[in-house]
Enzyme design. Structure first.
Site, PDB file in Angstrom:
ATOM      1  N   LYS A   1      17.641  33.017 -18.206  1.00 38.02           N
ATOM      2  CA  LYS A   1      16.432  33.839 -18.339  1.00 38.02           C
ATOM      3  C   LYS A   1      15.491  33.242 -19.374  1.00 38.02           C
ATOM      4  CE  LYS A   1      18.047  38.562 -17.608  1.00 38.02           C
ATOM      5  NZ  LYS A   1      18.111  39.888 -18.245  1.00 38.02           N
TER       6      LYS A   1
ATOM      7  N   ASP B   1      14.965  43.268 -17.926  1.00 36.16           N
ATOM      8  CA  ASP B   1      16.202  43.746 -17.314  1.00 36.16           C
ATOM      9  C   ASP B   1      16.027  43.554 -15.827  1.00 36.16           C
ATOM     10  OD1 ASP B   1      18.832  45.014 -18.059  1.00 36.16           O
ATOM     11  OD2 ASP B   1      18.231  46.226 -16.346  1.00 36.16           O
ATOM     12  N   SER B   2      17.003  42.913 -15.235  1.00 37.18           N
ATOM     13  CA  SER B   2      16.808  42.502 -13.846  1.00 37.18           C
ATOM     14  C   SER B   2      18.105  42.614 -13.074  1.00 37.18           C
ATOM     15  CB  SER B   2      16.291  41.058 -13.810  1.00 37.18           C
ATOM     16  OG  SER B   2      17.064  40.244 -14.668  1.00 37.18           O
TER      17      SER B   2
ATOM     18  N   PHE C   1      20.915  30.155 -12.101  1.00 39.25           N
ATOM     19  CA  PHE C   1      21.982  30.936 -12.731  1.00 39.25           C
ATOM     20  C   PHE C   1      22.227  32.182 -11.882  1.00 39.25           C
ATOM     21  CE2 PHE C   1      19.686  34.607 -14.512  1.00 39.25           C
ATOM     22  CZ  PHE C   1      18.374  34.176 -14.390  1.00 39.25           C
ATOM     23  N   GLY C   2      23.243  32.937 -12.267  1.00 38.66           N
ATOM     24  CA  GLY C   2      23.494  34.231 -11.625  1.00 38.66           C
ATOM     25  C   GLY C   2      23.697  34.109 -10.118  1.00 38.66           C
ATOM     26  N   TYR C   3      22.966  34.943  -9.391  1.00 33.91           N
ATOM     27  CA  TYR C   3      23.100  34.993  -7.925  1.00 33.91           C
ATOM     28  C   TYR C   3      22.174  33.994  -7.221  1.00 33.91           C
ATOM     29  CZ  TYR C   3      25.439  39.412  -9.087  1.00 33.91           C
ATOM     30  OH  TYR C   3      26.285  40.365  -9.610  1.00 33.91           O
ATOM     31  N   ASP C   4      21.553  33.089  -7.974  1.00 32.57           N
ATOM     32  CA  ASP C   4      20.614  32.124  -7.384  1.00 32.57           C
ATOM     33  C   ASP C   4      21.169  31.380  -6.159  1.00 32.57           C
ATOM     34  OD1 ASP C   4      18.562  32.698  -9.114  1.00 32.57           O
ATOM     35  OD2 ASP C   4      18.645  30.820 -10.242  1.00 32.57           O
TER      36      ASP C   4
HETATM   37  P1  IMP Z   1      20.675  41.908 -17.331  1.00 33.42           P
HETATM   38  O1  IMP Z   1      19.206  41.965 -17.012  1.00 33.42           O
HETATM   39  O2  IMP Z   1      20.954  41.220 -18.603  1.00 33.42           O
HETATM   40  O3  IMP Z   1      21.344  43.235 -17.182  1.00 33.42           O
HETATM   41  O4  IMP Z   1      21.371  40.961 -16.265  1.00 33.42           O
HETATM   42  C1  IMP Z   1      20.814  40.717 -15.021  1.00 33.42           C
HETATM   43  C2  IMP Z   1      21.819  40.036 -14.126  1.00 33.42           C
HETATM   44  O5  IMP Z   1      21.205  39.991 -12.833  1.00 33.42           O
HETATM   45  C3  IMP Z   1      22.099  38.597 -14.519  1.00 33.42           C
HETATM   46  O6  IMP Z   1      23.270  38.450 -15.253  1.00 33.42           O
HETATM   47  C4  IMP Z   1      22.231  37.911 -13.176  1.00 33.42           C
HETATM   48  O7  IMP Z   1      23.543  38.047 -12.732  1.00 33.42           O
HETATM   49  C5  IMP Z   1      21.317  38.730 -12.278  1.00 33.42           C
HETATM   50  N1  IMP Z   1      19.979  38.108 -12.203  1.00 33.42           N
HETATM   51  C6  IMP Z   1      18.820  38.554 -12.745  1.00 33.42           C
HETATM   52  N2  IMP Z   1      17.811  37.713 -12.483  1.00 33.42           N
HETATM   53  C7  IMP Z   1      18.356  36.706 -11.788  1.00 33.42           C
HETATM   54  C8  IMP Z   1      17.806  35.503 -11.242  1.00 33.42           C
HETATM   55  O8  IMP Z   1      16.632  35.160 -11.384  1.00 33.42           O
HETATM   56  N3  IMP Z   1      18.681  34.743 -10.572  1.00 33.42           N
HETATM   57  C9  IMP Z   1      19.992  35.053 -10.393  1.00 33.42           C
HETATM   58  N4  IMP Z   1      20.551  36.133 -10.897  1.00 33.42           N
HETATM   59  C10 IMP Z   1      19.734  36.963 -11.592  1.00 33.42           C
END
Ligand code: IMP
Length: 200
Positions: free
Chosen positions: A12, A69-70, A152-155
């Site tokens: 992020k 927050d995403s 990262f994450g679900y990308d």
């Molecule tokens: P938080 O906003 O810290 O609660 O975490 C958001 C979670 O959503 C992250 O750990 C990712 O798993 C996922 N996430 C949010 N934005 C993205 C993104 O741009 N790409 C992939 N995963 C995302």
């Protein structure tokens, strides 16, 4: 101007810099300014959790802060994992484990019903306490297997215009992503305030 980004997520933070620095906003990490700050995400909406994170960092520093927050909302799962995206496979799970769990939940869901959207709620608090909130979304589908190296994450499983987020360059992702959309709205709002333009 300078914003302190309330996140421990390096993916992020990289995107904040990539999107805001070319617009003339310097970003610094929470780690650098206020190491060790932990915030419980007790909200039930993205907007509530973004506010909690930005406010905690603002209260600790008095500086201009911004938080995102995403999460990923999958239609076939009734909007899950949603605000629980980071904790979907348990507190200490890896990105790969979260992706694996998601693909498992969707193993019997056919093409056409694999629609999903990413949501990013941004909260920015300025010195003096003025608060700006905005939200961006990105519509897409969930693929059948991870594809691509970046991000990262679900990308690796979020498909938009035939490519996963992981298969896009940073600039391609930012142009369509939930975070890109939300941060561009934030930039517009900041500009209006700095130029003394009142909201309608
Ligand atoms: P938080 O906003 O810290 O609660 O975490 C958001 C979670 O959503 C992250 O750990 C990712 O798993 C996922 N996430 C949010 N934005 C993205 C993104 O741009 N790409 C992939 N995963 C995302």
């Amino acid at each position: 101007m300078e914003l302190i980004v309330a996140t421990h997520n390096k993916g992020k933070l990289r995107e904040f810099g990539r999107i805001l620095e070319p617009l003339g906003i310097r970003v610094r990490s929470e780690e650098e300014v206020c190491p060790g700050l932990e915030v419980e995400e007790t909200g039930t909406t993205f907007a509530q959790n973004a506010y909690l994170k930005a406010k905690a960092l603002y209260d600790a520093t008095g500086l201009a802060t911004v938080a995102d927050d995403s999460g990923l909302c999958v239609d076939a799962l009734g909007g899950a994992p949603g605000v629980y995206s980071a904790r979907y496979a348990g507190e200490n799970a890896t990105d790969a484990q979260r992706v694996e769990k998601l693909l498992g939940e969707l193993k019997d869901v056919p093409d056409g019903q694999r629609t999903a959207r990413f949501v990013s709620a941004i909260c920015c608090i300025l010195p003096g306490g003025e608060t700006i909130q905005c939200e961006g979304t990105c519509e897409g589908t969930i693929g059948w297997e991870p594809k691509g190296e970046d991000g990262f994450g679900y990308d690796p499983v979020f498909v938009r215009d035939g490519k996963t987020y992981s298969q896009m360059t940073g600039a391609e992702k930012d142009a369509v992503s939930h975070r890109g959309a939300a941060l561009r709205l934030l930039y517009d709002q900041l500009n209006r305030r700095l130029n003394g333009i009142a909201d309608q």
